[in-house]
Design a protein around this motif. Structure first.
Motif, PDB file in Angstrom:
ATOM      1  N   TRP A  10      -2.968   6.589   8.320  1.00 33.46           N
ATOM      2  CA  TRP A  10      -2.748   5.149   8.151  1.00 33.46           C
ATOM      3  C   TRP A  10      -1.372   4.806   8.715  1.00 33.46           C
ATOM      4  O   TRP A  10      -0.375   5.370   8.276  1.00 33.46           O
ATOM      5  CB  TRP A  10      -2.805   4.775   6.666  1.00 33.46           C
ATOM      6  CG  TRP A  10      -3.088   3.326   6.445  1.00 33.46           C
ATOM      7  CD1 TRP A  10      -2.219   2.281   6.587  1.00 33.46           C
ATOM      8  CD2 TRP A  10      -4.331   2.745   6.063  1.00 33.46           C
ATOM      9  NE1 TRP A  10      -2.835   1.087   6.321  1.00 33.46           N
ATOM     10  CE2 TRP A  10      -4.145   1.348   5.995  1.00 33.46           C
ATOM     11  CE3 TRP A  10      -5.587   3.257   5.767  1.00 33.46           C
ATOM     12  CZ2 TRP A  10      -5.155   0.470   5.646  1.00 33.46           C
ATOM     13  CZ3 TRP A  10      -6.600   2.385   5.425  1.00 33.46           C
ATOM     14  CH2 TRP A  10      -6.392   1.012   5.358  1.00 33.46           C
ATOM     15  N   THR A  11      -1.317   3.918   9.680  1.00 34.99           N
ATOM     16  CA  THR A  11      -0.026   3.604  10.297  1.00 34.99           C
ATOM     17  C   THR A  11       0.850   2.818   9.333  1.00 34.99           C
ATOM     18  O   THR A  11       0.353   2.134   8.433  1.00 34.99           O
ATOM     19  CB  THR A  11      -0.214   2.757  11.576  1.00 34.99           C
ATOM     20  OG1 THR A  11      -0.900   1.562  11.225  1.00 34.99           O
ATOM     21  CG2 THR A  11      -1.006   3.516  12.625  1.00 34.99           C
ATOM     22  N   GLU A  12       2.150   2.898   9.544  1.00 36.18           N
ATOM     23  CA  GLU A  12       3.092   2.258   8.629  1.00 36.18           C
ATOM     24  C   GLU A  12       3.305   0.787   8.954  1.00 36.18           C
ATOM     25  O   GLU A  12       4.093   0.117   8.315  1.00 36.18           O
ATOM     26  CB  GLU A  12       4.427   3.007   8.622  1.00 36.18           C
ATOM     27  CG  GLU A  12       4.328   4.348   7.921  1.00 36.18           C
ATOM     28  CD  GLU A  12       5.675   4.867   7.465  1.00 36.18           C
ATOM     29  OE1 GLU A  12       6.468   4.093   6.898  1.00 36.18           O
ATOM     30  OE2 GLU A  12       5.932   6.058   7.682  1.00 36.18           O
ATOM     31  N   VAL A  64       8.265   0.185  -6.234  1.00 37.99           N
ATOM     32  CA  VAL A  64       6.840  -0.104  -6.437  1.00 37.99           C
ATOM     33  C   VAL A  64       6.746  -0.622  -7.871  1.00 37.99           C
ATOM     34  O   VAL A  64       6.625   0.166  -8.815  1.00 37.99           O
ATOM     35  CB  VAL A  64       5.965   1.147  -6.229  1.00 37.99           C
ATOM     36  CG1 VAL A  64       4.492   0.812  -6.457  1.00 37.99           C
ATOM     37  CG2 VAL A  64       6.175   1.731  -4.842  1.00 37.99           C
ATOM     38  N   PRO A  65       6.838  -1.936  -8.052  1.00 39.34           N
ATOM     39  CA  PRO A  65       6.966  -2.482  -9.411  1.00 39.34           C
ATOM     40  C   PRO A  65       5.778  -2.146 -10.310  1.00 39.34           C
ATOM     41  O   PRO A  65       4.625  -2.086  -9.861  1.00 39.34           O
ATOM     42  CB  PRO A  65       7.048  -3.997  -9.179  1.00 39.34           C
ATOM     43  CG  PRO A  65       7.486  -4.141  -7.755  1.00 39.34           C
ATOM     44  CD  PRO A  65       6.882  -2.985  -7.029  1.00 39.34           C
ATOM     45  N   LEU A 104       0.856  -1.182   0.000  1.00 40.86           N
ATOM     46  CA  LEU A 104       0.000   0.000   0.000  1.00 40.86           C
ATOM     47  C   LEU A 104       0.899   1.240   0.000  1.00 40.86           C
ATOM     48  O   LEU A 104       1.713   1.422   0.905  1.00 40.86           O
ATOM     49  CB  LEU A 104      -0.895   0.003   1.241  1.00 40.86           C
ATOM     50  CG  LEU A 104      -1.974   1.091   1.327  1.00 40.86           C
ATOM     51  CD1 LEU A 104      -3.061   0.854   0.288  1.00 40.86           C
ATOM     52  CD2 LEU A 104      -2.599   1.121   2.726  1.00 40.86           C
ATOM     53  N   VAL A 105       0.774   2.062  -1.040  1.00 38.50           N
ATOM     54  CA  VAL A 105       1.565   3.296  -1.127  1.00 38.50           C
ATOM     55  C   VAL A 105       0.668   4.453  -0.684  1.00 38.50           C
ATOM     56  O   VAL A 105      -0.362   4.716  -1.304  1.00 38.50           O
ATOM     57  CB  VAL A 105       2.078   3.541  -2.565  1.00 38.50           C
ATOM     58  CG1 VAL A 105       3.000   4.769  -2.587  1.00 38.50           C
ATOM     59  CG2 VAL A 105       2.809   2.320  -3.107  1.00 38.50           C
ATOM     60  N   ASP A 122       2.669  -4.551   3.161  1.00 40.74           N
ATOM     61  CA  ASP A 122       3.632  -3.482   3.426  1.00 40.74           C
ATOM     62  C   ASP A 122       2.972  -2.122   3.198  1.00 40.74           C
ATOM     63  O   ASP A 122       2.199  -1.958   2.247  1.00 40.74           O
ATOM     64  CB  ASP A 122       4.830  -3.593   2.476  1.00 40.74           C
ATOM     65  CG  ASP A 122       5.655  -4.838   2.751  1.00 40.74           C
ATOM     66  OD1 ASP A 122       5.638  -5.309   3.910  1.00 40.74           O
ATOM     67  OD2 ASP A 122       6.305  -5.339   1.819  1.00 40.74           O
ATOM     68  N   VAL A 123       3.283  -1.168   4.056  1.00 40.74           N
ATOM     69  CA  VAL A 123       2.802   0.193   3.886  1.00 40.74           C
ATOM     70  C   VAL A 123       4.011   1.086   3.601  1.00 40.74           C
ATOM     71  O   VAL A 123       4.949   1.142   4.379  1.00 40.74           O
ATOM     72  CB  VAL A 123       2.049   0.698   5.136  1.00 40.74           C
ATOM     73  CG1 VAL A 123       1.589   2.145   4.946  1.00 40.74           C
ATOM     74  CG2 VAL A 123       0.856  -0.201   5.431  1.00 40.74           C
ATOM     75  N   ILE A 124       3.988   1.750   2.445  1.00 34.52           N
ATOM     76  CA  ILE A 124       5.071   2.647   2.048  1.00 34.52           C
ATOM     77  C   ILE A 124       4.537   4.068   2.065  1.00 34.52           C
ATOM     78  O   ILE A 124       3.589   4.392   1.352  1.00 34.52           O
ATOM     79  CB  ILE A 124       5.589   2.304   0.633  1.00 34.52           C
ATOM     80  CG1 ILE A 124       6.111   0.869   0.594  1.00 34.52           C
ATOM     81  CG2 ILE A 124       6.673   3.294   0.213  1.00 34.52           C
ATOM     82  CD1 ILE A 124       6.490   0.407  -0.813  1.00 34.52           C
ATOM     83  N   LYS A 125       5.119   4.912   2.915  1.00 41.55           N
ATOM     84  CA  LYS A 125       4.696   6.322   3.002  1.00 41.55           C
ATOM     85  C   LYS A 125       5.525   7.129   2.008  1.00 41.55           C
ATOM     86  O   LYS A 125       6.743   7.142   2.067  1.00 41.55           O
ATOM     87  CB  LYS A 125       4.931   6.816   4.437  1.00 41.55           C
ATOM     88  CG  LYS A 125       4.165   8.070   4.777  1.00 41.55           C
ATOM     89  CD  LYS A 125       2.786   7.730   5.316  1.00 41.55           C
ATOM     90  CE  LYS A 125       2.079   8.962   5.884  1.00 41.55           C
ATOM     91  NZ  LYS A 125       1.662   9.943   4.895  1.00 41.55           N
TER      92      LYS A 125
END
Length: 263
Positions: A105-107, A179-180, A97-98, A113-116
């Motif tokens: 939204w917490t990392e 982020v492919p 999740l970008v 995976d969460v990418i800020k």
């Protein structure tokens, strides 16, 4: 093209004789949801990554830049849609999740995976492994049109002219993971996809990321404008996807198309 030069019979023939993705054959859809959740379900059966963005214009254009270039669905964050968003993430097998802009939204998340996104030019390059040029979007009314054209001008970062550019944020920014890119989903067989300048941005981003050409109509009522009618002529039975609530109810929109299409 001047209205006098538009041949609606020719437009009808072209609209009806295209190869269509079997998932859309005979479908006539108006997307009323403004968050992009419904559009993501419609255009993506699965996706490794999803772009989640804040409601400000800068975040919308940043999300468009990343999502369209990498062919990823995009959703505009709304507090009251968290459950639906979680369900979409689970249903579509999202693993990454970008998050763009000020989104609560917490990392940390066990399931994905969460990418800020730090919002920098450098991060865009690290996400995609491409160098990006810049294009300034002249006004909010121009956003839909410029996002719809992104697929024709890859590796261009859209920036809003009405938001002062304060330069790159300072600080020792950590290197961001990739982020492919995903392959286009339309297989060159997208249905006619229509929008207006008032269509929800998340829907326009996601349709363009699917690979479809988004036709921006001057007005949502095809009987008011020949350019608009040319985009939908002959498609009262589909395949057609309209990207916003401004197109009204399906029954009425179909009737307008039928009324304006040459027999």
């Amino acid at each position: 093209m001047a209205e006098s030069e538009i041949d609606l019979s020719k437009a009808k023939a072209e609209n009806q004789n295209r190869l269509i993705d079997p998932n859309f054959d005979g479908k006539f859809v108006i997307i009323n949801d403004a968050t992009g959740i419904e559009a993501s379900r419609l255009f993506f059966k699965d996706s490794d990554s999803l772009v989640l963005f804040a409601a400000d214009d800068e975040s919308k254009l940043r999300a468009a830049t990343l999502a369209v270039n990498q062919h990823l669905p995009a959703v505009q964050y709304q507090d009251d849609k968290r459950l639906e968003l979680h369900k979409l993430i689970t249903d579509r097998g999202v693993r990454r999740l970008v998050v763009i802009g000020d989104v609560p939204w917490t990392e940390t998340s066990g399931e994905f995976d969460v990418i800020k996104d730090p919002g920098t030019h450098k991060a865009l390059g690290e996400f995609t492994a491409f160098q990006y040029g810049s294009k300034v979007v002249a006004s909010p009314e121009q956003m839909v049109k410029d996002i719809a054209r992104l697929d024709k001008t890859p590796q261009v970062e859209l920036r809003p002219a009405w938001v002062p550019y304060e330069g790159e944020p300072e600080g020792n920014e950590e290197k961001k993971g990739a982020v492919p890119a995903q392959s286009r989903r339309d297989g060159q067989m997208a249905p006619n996809i229509v929008a207006t300048k008032n269509s929800p941005i998340a829907n326009v981003i996601t349709a363009a990321a699917y690979g479809g050409k988004v036709l921006v109509m001057p007005t949502a009522d095809p009987l008011e404008d020949k350019h608009s009618m040319a985009a939908v002529a002959g498609l009262e039975e589909g395949a057609l996807v309209a990207l916003g609530p401004e197109f009204g109810r399906v029954k009425e929109f179909k009737a307008k198309i039928k009324q304006g299409t040459p027999s």
